[in-house]
Scaffold this active site. Sequence first.
Site, PDB file in Angstrom:
ATOM      1  N   HIS A   1       0.648  -1.159   0.085  1.00 39.45           N
ATOM      2  CA  HIS A   1       0.029   0.111  -0.013  1.00 39.45           C
ATOM      3  C   HIS A   1       0.864   1.431   0.023  1.00 39.45           C
ATOM      4  O   HIS A   1       0.568   2.184  -0.815  1.00 39.45           O
ATOM      5  CB  HIS A   1      -0.857   0.097   1.345  1.00 39.45           C
TER       6      HIS A   1
ATOM      7  N   LYS B   1     -18.169  -5.977   7.879  1.00 37.77           N
ATOM      8  CA  LYS B   1     -17.052  -6.677   8.269  1.00 37.77           C
ATOM      9  C   LYS B   1     -16.579  -6.138   9.642  1.00 37.77           C
ATOM     10  O   LYS B   1     -16.518  -4.880   9.934  1.00 37.77           O
ATOM     11  CB  LYS B   1     -15.938  -6.192   7.135  1.00 37.77           C
TER      12      LYS B   1
ATOM     13  N   SER C   1      -3.030  -7.609   3.225  1.00 38.13           N
ATOM     14  CA  SER C   1      -3.254  -7.440   4.730  1.00 38.13           C
ATOM     15  C   SER C   1      -3.738  -8.717   5.334  1.00 38.13           C
ATOM     16  O   SER C   1      -3.349  -9.144   6.447  1.00 38.13           O
ATOM     17  CB  SER C   1      -4.533  -6.479   4.632  1.00 38.13           C
TER      18      SER C   1
ATOM     19  N   ARG D   1      -1.883  -6.378  -7.919  1.00 38.72           N
ATOM     20  CA  ARG D   1      -0.783  -7.363  -7.688  1.00 38.72           C
ATOM     21  C   ARG D   1      -0.896  -8.513  -8.606  1.00 38.72           C
ATOM     22  O   ARG D   1       0.156  -9.127  -8.902  1.00 38.72           O
ATOM     23  CB  ARG D   1      -1.213  -8.058  -6.451  1.00 38.72           C
TER      24      ARG D   1
END
Length: 167
Positions: free
Chosen positions: A17, A41, A128, A90
């Site tokens: 990040h 979440k 993460s 990614r």
Amino acid sequence: MSVAVYPGSFDPITNGHVDIIERSAAIFDKVIVAVLVNPEKKGFFSIEERVKLIKKVVGRMTNVYVESFSGLLVDFMKQRNAKVMVKGLRAVSDFEYEFNMSLMNKKLCPEVETMFMMTSAMNSFLSSTSVKQVVMFGGSIKGLVPDDIIPDIVKRANDNHKKINCP
């Protein structure tokens, strides 16, 4: 003034990040790191804690700002006069999801553009989720997240570990 928004959950922020933030800050006059509030979440860190950790990491970058938001990202962007959304990629699997999201955002707000930025090769495996898994099992996260927030992440993992009464 060119304003870009880099949205995400950043739970926690990783070196991947930070790489995207630094590279975006070199391109745009102002970069807003927008921390998504997702009521469905339960995060590793609260929204307020994530904002605080990110501010700790980007504090030296004079054109980077950190805010949380809920609702539609394009609405947040309109309120901030931002025309570009930065998305880090990614792998090909990230592209398919982000491409569909960019089309939806374009439909909702035609003046917003999405800029895809490939992660550095050294961060291509990093997420993460993987950082949380490593730290929860006692592994070293050095080199995966900024050094100055490692103690915060380890403390949270230890606190969570105690709460679930694992041996």
